[in-house]
Design a protein around this motif. Sequence first.
Motif, PDB file in Angstrom:
ATOM      1  N   MET A   1     118.258   8.555 -18.909  1.00 36.19           N
ATOM      2  CA  MET A   1     119.434   8.241 -18.099  1.00 36.19           C
ATOM      3  C   MET A   1     120.613   7.895 -19.001  1.00 36.19           C
ATOM      4  O   MET A   1     120.442   7.531 -20.167  1.00 36.19           O
ATOM      5  N   GLY A   2     121.775   8.025 -18.418  1.00 36.86           N
ATOM      6  CA  GLY A   2     122.971   7.660 -19.163  1.00 36.86           C
ATOM      7  C   GLY A   2     123.279   6.169 -19.047  1.00 36.86           C
ATOM      8  O   GLY A   2     122.645   5.431 -18.296  1.00 36.86           O
ATOM      9  N   ILE A   3     124.276   5.719 -19.804  1.00 37.55           N
ATOM     10  CA  ILE A   3     124.676   4.300 -19.802  1.00 37.55           C
ATOM     11  C   ILE A   3     125.674   4.083 -18.667  1.00 37.55           C
ATOM     12  O   ILE A   3     126.580   4.891 -18.445  1.00 37.55           O
ATOM     13  N   SER A   4     125.480   2.982 -17.939  1.00 39.64           N
ATOM     14  CA  SER A   4     126.377   2.665 -16.821  1.00 39.64           C
ATOM     15  C   SER A   4     126.769   1.198 -16.892  1.00 39.64           C
ATOM     16  O   SER A   4     126.210   0.413 -17.663  1.00 39.64           O
ATOM     17  N   LYS A   5     127.687   0.837 -16.048  1.00 39.15           N
ATOM     18  CA  LYS A   5     128.157  -0.546 -15.990  1.00 39.15           C
ATOM     19  C   LYS A   5     127.173  -1.391 -15.207  1.00 39.15           C
ATOM     20  O   LYS A   5     126.664  -0.986 -14.180  1.00 39.15           O
ATOM     21  N   CYS A   6     126.905  -2.607 -15.708  1.00 35.93           N
ATOM     22  CA  CYS A   6     125.926  -3.468 -15.067  1.00 35.93           C
ATOM     23  C   CYS A   6     126.483  -4.039 -13.772  1.00 35.93           C
ATOM     24  O   CYS A   6     127.672  -4.388 -13.671  1.00 35.93           O
TER      25      CYS A   6
ATOM     26  N   CYS B   1     124.286  -1.414 -19.053  1.00 36.13           N
ATOM     27  CA  CYS B   1     122.973  -1.266 -18.431  1.00 36.13           C
ATOM     28  C   CYS B   1     122.591   0.218 -18.329  1.00 36.13           C
ATOM     29  O   CYS B   1     123.440   1.104 -18.394  1.00 36.13           O
ATOM     30  N   ILE B   2     121.305   0.409 -18.165  1.00 29.73           N
ATOM     31  CA  ILE B   2     120.746   1.762 -17.968  1.00 29.73           C
ATOM     32  C   ILE B   2     119.987   1.729 -16.655  1.00 29.73           C
ATOM     33  O   ILE B   2     119.002   0.991 -16.512  1.00 29.73           O
ATOM     34  N   ASP B   3     120.455   2.514 -15.705  1.00 29.58           N
ATOM     35  CA  ASP B   3     119.909   2.455 -14.357  1.00 29.58           C
ATOM     36  C   ASP B   3     118.500   3.026 -14.298  1.00 29.58           C
ATOM     37  O   ASP B   3     118.029   3.712 -15.208  1.00 29.58           O
ATOM     38  N   GLU B   4     117.873   2.707 -13.144  1.00 29.14           N
ATOM     39  CA  GLU B   4     116.606   3.339 -12.854  1.00 29.14           C
ATOM     40  C   GLU B   4     116.816   4.837 -12.699  1.00 29.14           C
ATOM     41  O   GLU B   4     117.890   5.296 -12.319  1.00 29.14           O
ATOM     42  N   TYR B   5     115.747   5.595 -12.985  1.00 29.46           N
ATOM     43  CA  TYR B   5     115.889   7.061 -12.997  1.00 29.46           C
ATOM     44  C   TYR B   5     116.191   7.599 -11.598  1.00 29.46           C
ATOM     45  O   TYR B   5     115.617   7.155 -10.597  1.00 29.46           O
ATOM     46  N   ASP B   6     117.138   8.549 -11.557  1.00 24.26           N
ATOM     47  CA  ASP B   6     117.340   9.347 -10.355  1.00 24.26           C
ATOM     48  C   ASP B   6     117.854  10.723 -10.793  1.00 24.26           C
ATOM     49  O   ASP B   6     118.381  10.896 -11.895  1.00 24.26           O
ATOM     50  N   PHE B   7     117.701  11.692  -9.914  1.00 26.07           N
ATOM     51  CA  PHE B   7     118.032  13.079 -10.262  1.00 26.07           C
ATOM     52  C   PHE B   7     119.504  13.236 -10.627  1.00 26.07           C
ATOM     53  O   PHE B   7     119.849  13.930 -11.584  1.00 26.07           O
ATOM     54  N   HIS B   8     120.354  12.614  -9.869  1.00 22.81           N
ATOM     55  CA  HIS B   8     121.797  12.845 -10.043  1.00 22.81           C
ATOM     56  C   HIS B   8     122.349  12.170 -11.295  1.00 22.81           C
ATOM     57  O   HIS B   8     123.297  12.668 -11.899  1.00 22.81           O
ATOM     58  N   GLY B   9     121.763  11.040 -11.682  1.00 25.39           N
ATOM     59  CA  GLY B   9     122.281  10.347 -12.845  1.00 25.39           C
ATOM     60  C   GLY B   9     121.570  10.700 -14.134  1.00 25.39           C
ATOM     61  O   GLY B   9     121.814  10.073 -15.177  1.00 25.39           O
ATOM     62  N   GLU B  10     120.699  11.698 -14.126  1.00 27.55           N
ATOM     63  CA  GLU B  10     119.943  12.060 -15.320  1.00 27.55           C
ATOM     64  C   GLU B  10     120.877  12.591 -16.405  1.00 27.55           C
ATOM     65  O   GLU B  10     121.851  13.305 -16.141  1.00 27.55           O
ATOM     66  N   ASP B  11     120.587  12.219 -17.626  1.00 30.18           N
ATOM     67  CA  ASP B  11     121.372  12.673 -18.774  1.00 30.18           C
ATOM     68  C   ASP B  11     121.025  14.131 -19.062  1.00 30.18           C
ATOM     69  O   ASP B  11     119.849  14.483 -19.238  1.00 30.18           O
ATOM     70  N   THR B  12     122.054  14.996 -19.107  1.00 26.84           N
ATOM     71  CA  THR B  12     121.833  16.425 -19.362  1.00 26.84           C
ATOM     72  C   THR B  12     122.673  16.926 -20.533  1.00 26.84           C
ATOM     73  O   THR B  12     122.804  18.143 -20.721  1.00 26.84           O
ATOM     74  N   ASP B  13     123.240  16.013 -21.331  1.00 22.80           N
ATOM     75  CA  ASP B  13     124.059  16.425 -22.468  1.00 22.80           C
ATOM     76  C   ASP B  13     123.183  16.835 -23.632  1.00 22.80           C
ATOM     77  O   ASP B  13     122.009  16.459 -23.730  1.00 22.80           O
ATOM     78  N   ASP B  14     123.765  17.612 -24.547  1.00 24.77           N
ATOM     79  CA  ASP B  14     123.088  17.999 -25.776  1.00 24.77           C
ATOM     80  C   ASP B  14     123.509  17.063 -26.901  1.00 24.77           C
ATOM     81  O   ASP B  14     124.676  16.618 -26.981  1.00 24.77           O
TER      82      ASP B  14
ATOM     83  N   ARG C   1     117.289   4.339 -23.292  1.00 23.24           N
ATOM     84  CA  ARG C   1     117.689   5.241 -22.208  1.00 23.24           C
ATOM     85  C   ARG C   1     116.531   6.131 -21.731  1.00 23.24           C
ATOM     86  O   ARG C   1     116.671   6.833 -20.742  1.00 23.24           O
ATOM     87  N   THR C   2     115.430   6.078 -22.425  1.00 23.34           N
ATOM     88  CA  THR C   2     114.276   6.888 -22.036  1.00 23.34           C
ATOM     89  C   THR C   2     113.634   6.312 -20.783  1.00 23.34           C
ATOM     90  O   THR C   2     113.357   5.117 -20.725  1.00 23.34           O
ATOM     91  N   ARG C   3     113.428   7.137 -19.812  1.00 18.17           N
ATOM     92  CA  ARG C   3     112.785   6.698 -18.577  1.00 18.17           C
ATOM     93  C   ARG C   3     111.391   7.312 -18.391  1.00 18.17           C
ATOM     94  O   ARG C   3     110.552   6.744 -17.682  1.00 18.17           O
ATOM     95  N   ALA C   4     111.132   8.437 -18.991  1.00 15.72           N
ATOM     96  CA  ALA C   4     109.800   9.057 -18.845  1.00 15.72           C
ATOM     97  C   ALA C   4     109.580  10.001 -20.012  1.00 15.72           C
ATOM     98  O   ALA C   4     110.496  10.704 -20.452  1.00 15.72           O
ATOM     99  N   VAL C   5     108.358   9.998 -20.523  1.00 12.67           N
ATOM    100  CA  VAL C   5     107.933  10.923 -21.577  1.00 12.67           C
ATOM    101  C   VAL C   5     106.671  11.625 -21.080  1.00 12.67           C
ATOM    102  O   VAL C   5     105.695  10.961 -20.701  1.00 12.67           O
ATOM    103  N   PHE C   6     106.733  12.963 -21.110  1.00 14.94           N
ATOM    104  CA  PHE C   6     105.607  13.771 -20.618  1.00 14.94           C
ATOM    105  C   PHE C   6     104.954  14.502 -21.785  1.00 14.94           C
ATOM    106  O   PHE C   6     105.650  15.040 -22.652  1.00 14.94           O
ATOM    107  N   VAL C   7     103.629  14.513 -21.772  1.00 10.49           N
ATOM    108  CA  VAL C   7     102.852  15.364 -22.676  1.00 10.49           C
ATOM    109  C   VAL C   7     102.091  16.346 -21.786  1.00 10.49           C
ATOM    110  O   VAL C   7     101.205  15.950 -21.018  1.00 10.49           O
ATOM    111  N   GLU C   8     102.440  17.628 -21.890  1.00  9.72           N
ATOM    112  CA  GLU C   8     101.869  18.643 -21.009  1.00  9.72           C
ATOM    113  C   GLU C   8     101.188  19.724 -21.843  1.00  9.72           C
ATOM    114  O   GLU C   8     101.751  20.179 -22.848  1.00  9.72           O
TER     115      GLU C   8
END
Length: 1517
Positions: free
Chosen positions: A1005-1010, A1020-1033, A1106-1113
């Motif tokens: 997730m990206g950084i947001s105001k607390c 603060c770093i919000d709880e994960y949601d689809f719309h606020g997910e970090d998609t930058d390179d 900022r990491t909210r989930a790590v997957f090993v697949e």
Amino acid sequence: MDNIRQVSVVKPFPVEDIQNIQDTASGVVETLSNLVDFMVPSELSDMEEELDINDVMADMNDAEYYSDGSTASILANMTSEDKTQLAEAVLKLKKTHKEIQEKKSKTAKNAGSNIKTAITDSLKAKSKIVQVGAGTDTVATDQIYMSVQKEKREHLMNKKIQRRDTGLMLDDGALNNSRTRSVEVWMTEFKKNPFFHASGSETIGSSLVSVQTRDEREQDVNIPKNIIFNNNKTTQYKSFFFSNISGGEDPMFYFITNLNGPDATIVYVKPDVYDSSGLGDQDLYTAYGRMNTYPESANYEYKTDVKASNWVEPYGFKIFLPDKIFRKGKLYIGLKPLKVVDESQNNRRRKRAAVNATSPSFDPHEANFSMAIVTSGCRTYDETTNQWTDNGCQVLDISTFNETVCRCSDPPGTMFATTFYVPPNKIDFHAVWGKFDPENAAVYGTIAALLVIYFLALLYLRRKDKQDVTKWGTRFLCDSENTDAYFYLLTVYTGLRRDGGTKSNVNFIVGGEDGDTGVRVLSDGFMTGFPAGSLRKFLMGTKHPLGDLNYFRMWHDNSGTGSERSWFLHKVLLDDLQTGTRFTFLCDKWLAVEQDDGMVERIISVTSHQTLTSYDQLISDHARFNATENHLWLSMIIRPQQSTFTRVQRLTCAYALLFLTMITSCMFFRTDDEVRPNQVSIGIIKFSLTTLYVSFISILIATVPIFIVTFIFKKSRPKETSNSLDKKKNDRKPFSDVQNEKEAEDEDVFMDDYVNFYKKERLPLPHGMVYVGWTILVLAIVSSGFFVILYSMEFGKTKSEEWLSTFVFSFVESLFVLDPINVIVMAILMAILFRKPLDGECPNVDLDVIKTAAEKRQQNSSRMYLTFRMEILSSSGPPDQTILESQRKLRQNEIAAQAVFRRLVVYAIFVFVVFSIGYINRDARSYNIRLDMDNQIYFTTKGTFGFESINSADKFFHWMRHTFLPRLFPVSDIRGQAISVLDKQYFAGFSHARVGPALLRQSRMGISKCSFIIDSAHRCIDEYDFHGEDTDDYCTGWTQVNGTCSPTLTSNAWRHTSASEVWGMPMEGQRNTYAGGGYMIKFEKDLVLSHQMIDELERTLWIDRRTRAVFVEFTLYNPNVNLFFNGIYLLEFPDSAGVVTWVNLQVFRPFQALGAIGTYALLCYFIYIIFFLISSGRMIYQIYKQKCLFFKSTWNVVDLFCTILGFIGIVFWAVRYAFANEALDKYYNNKLDFIQFQHIAFWDNAFVVVMGILVFIATIRILQILGYNRRMTQLIAVITLASKDLSGFAIVFSIIYSAYVVTGYLLFGKISTSYRSLFVAFGSLTNSIIGKNHLDILRGSGGVSLGELYYLTYILIVILIMISMFAVILNLSISVVKQELQAEESVYGLTNVVADSVKNVVGMFVSTHGKDQYTENLKSVKKYEHLQSRKPDFDPPNIVNLLQDIFMHYGKDGFDGMDKVPETIERSVTQTDLTLQVDDDDDRDDVSNSEDINNELKNLTIEDRKTKKVHDVSGYL
């Protein structure tokens, strides 16, 4: 050896030493053969070539690029390090082999000249023995074949000299111009090359042959020659499709091969479908050749045109590229298809419409074809240079796959060979029996099974043929009298309906203008009943003519058993034998209490000619006749018409037709790929002009012979039989004269009443033609079966199974779809073309024979007493309506029970199929796979840090480095020894192969105001949601991208990848649902590189705040059990800090069509679909018929829900199948790319959930079917009765239970995991009911003894009091239900149906009423004839017995009670009485059954005619 050398030069030749010379020469050759076998290596390599690892790597790259199958797959999955290790091992092996070859080469170089000298001396010695024209003297060993032959010069012209592996043809021109009178030919063949030390020997691919020619003066002569080498290596065609053609302006098909030198290349191109009509001799292709690169139309080294005349059967178009044009290396061949036109058009049309010329049937641009390629060159051993050279010989263009023909004019030596080369491991497509494959057992087993079934059916049908002779006999009605003077032929047709036959007693009255027959019994006293579809004939006699007949009144007494009570009468024919007039009475109605209007009596008026010739009636009659007489398969079972065409002959004709259809299907069979270019598909129906043509030819081949044989059998006269039987019958004494003599023989008893009054019609063909027909059938079956087996060998296992499945489907389709349509269509055509009744006219009979037989029968028959008895005891009309109503209810009860039983059986099969599908999709070994993965990487043990113990990012990297990656990329086995390259493709344990690389993915997730600000600088770093997910390179270390990033091992891990790019899907964890994309990195190489990548990720803080989930697949495949494993190991980093582990492990099988289980699965799927299609049709019909009333039934709604779920399951299965195909296609296209198998696992789970619900509903649905019997539904009855009490109890229980759940959550939710939420607290308390207590957790919680007090009150109130109340309610209901069941009357139910079914099945093998119907009838007749004391005359003892029967029958109340209707009637006169089944002690049986008989006919009204007979008899007494 010295002796041979001396003898070879001695003059004159010592004749006495011929045998010694022969033996010595043979011994020398045998010794040389052993020497060559020992000395020559099995494989040769180029001694001059310098071995280098780069060359080995190049060969491996070529193998990966050009090879098919597992070799390319293994090489593609190797890392560069693995390939290097493999190349080093191969290089080492080659060097070792080369060293061994060098040592043997030195020995061979020294021994080569000695071998040649020894062979030459032996040939010279042999030459002394052989005379001109005396044949060939040979010495054959395993390695050497030596021959000497002397022939006159002219005898060798245009003659091929054939030896073991080679042939020789001397040039005719040279022989003709030669002055020699005779020519001596020496030929020596070597299987192995003893001159392998020479340069170029590694390219030799054939046997060696030494050829020397000498004249009569024993001088060598050089004659040009053609040497034919047999190519023992085999070739295989490789398929190419028109879609494989290259693009661009100059499209071509390209083939690549390696040349061992300046050799010739032979290519065969075989189109899958080829029709030469309209092609003429046009150019179809142009072939180009070029070394080391692809040829083009303007840039090539050799070019040749492929014409239609180049077709060589059966290999295809031959393309020959001569030798001496290309050099050693890689040869590229291009095949360019050309535009062709149809030359079958006439010249005038071509001139008029040249631009619009039609296309022929074969188009090179769209033709799929198979290609086979070989190379071959001629070599000669040059002793001066010690090398195999191509000088002096060349390959002729007549060479083929099987032979290489070398033209040698002036060779530098006498030793010849070829360099014939083909790819290894090929199949010989030209040796038929060599392709016998035991695995291709489908066709062989089908042929064998058909033959076994034929012989079993032959035995059964032969027995039925013998029975037909008795069944077709025409006999007098049992109530005929000797005073009858007018005769009718009565023919009764029983309809082709299910349960349409009857064994009830049938009576009838025929009325005409001049009178009626009175009540008659429709029985001859011999044959019992009227089976469905049968045709029975009787002779009916009357005192006077009845005139023109008006009506036919028919009824039965409904005295049969079960389904044999009812009767479906089709029609009755009544022929006036005196006038030749035929009267037809059409009925086509049921005489049954449970069918139609419930009547067992029909009054049928005579049918007019207009009705008989109406289209409806003609179509019906012709359809019946075609089905029962002309249809080969049905007529074997249903054969009512009398015919010389026996059942056995029909069976053999049907089998011949089946086998002829099989062979024609093989002759023209093409796979879907082969016919697809011209194929039109409309749903499941596929056709093309080719298939239509093939169908027409197949019909001609298969149908015409069978039609001829059928005509022969039907029109051939029967075999002449002796009259011994008739003489024996005529010589018999009348039964009335036999008082104390021996019983008549069995066959005489049956022939006693048989009358053959038909005048014989002479058939056109003699009886001998029957043997011609049998010969044709036997030849058709044997030859067709033989060639079908040959075709199956030619097809191979895959194509044979495809053909067999296609043929079986076509046969079933023909039998159940096309044949019925054919019967209907032919009936319509015959009705339109021939407006004539099918029944024809009255038969031609001999009335004198009938009258004589009638008189003789009446004088000699013992049935008079029985007939009179039956007239008195039987009813003059149908049973009373009260009786019929009682019997109707009984029959309807039986039908309902049978319907429920059939429904139960069908539904049980469906339930079994659903269970099977569910079992197949959930393999029991799935748990073992999952447990193995848990033990390896999830659970923490003494030597393993498991995934479950991860509680921080550092521990995660530790787990990746020391647990996961070492198992993903194993480098050693359990003994610590290094593993092979192939084993490195497996997961640890070497049971599961990796499918693509493993994937490490992060969602952040990206950084947001607390929202709650304590420090204004804090973010603060919000709880994960689809719309606020970090998609930058980012660049390495999550730094912003400024221009370009420095490349690292983990560059991809810092760039965002969307879900659509990786075919990802959202994934649910324990705390949230995450998108299918993220920051990803693949582990696709090896352990070392993967460790470096993990180290870099840990060092650069890839996991941060900022990491909210790590997957090993990753995905694995177990080839032993055909199961895939898809593992997802998820670390969730909540916003409240900490780490939550979660796993999603799926074991699934996307394809079941493998092996026997796969075949069974396909069968289950097929039955599953058919069941739901049929049930859907029935349900739609019921909804249409019942409208809204349909939805008022609970079980109807359940059925509708079940049907909808069934179709949803089919959709889910299809989606899973499509995703599985797509995933595997992606994998095969790029095996180093990560393939998301989660889609397949998701739809697999969805399908299994649907199947689970169906299993539950189907199981419960059986209870509803069994609800016909209340004893099977006591549970439902108990719950229904106690529903009110249970409803009140449920309310009270829910309130109390909810109070304890909420209280437990509030008191212990913060300190106990068992009560951390309302749902978990509910589960914990429920577990307490079944004995899983949690008292230890509650001790000390919430105060000193609050936990103990809470649990104690819960046990007392909920478990002891409430559960006891529930048990009391159920016990009361159970007691009431049991009382009701005890008071319930016993009715005909499922138990009776099962018992009757068992009796019927057992009765097929173990007769309970005699051996067969024939024996039963025989015993009945003999029992009656054995009553010698009862004479047929009306003597007082017979009258006394008769009256005794009458009074016993009607009871002590006498005849005055006949009109009274009894309360119950249990029995009426049965068919047993009509078949003369009279016990030895008839009086005692009548007395014992008097009580039953007393109630039998009390209610039946006796008409005046029968009452008068009774009074007449009483007066006589």
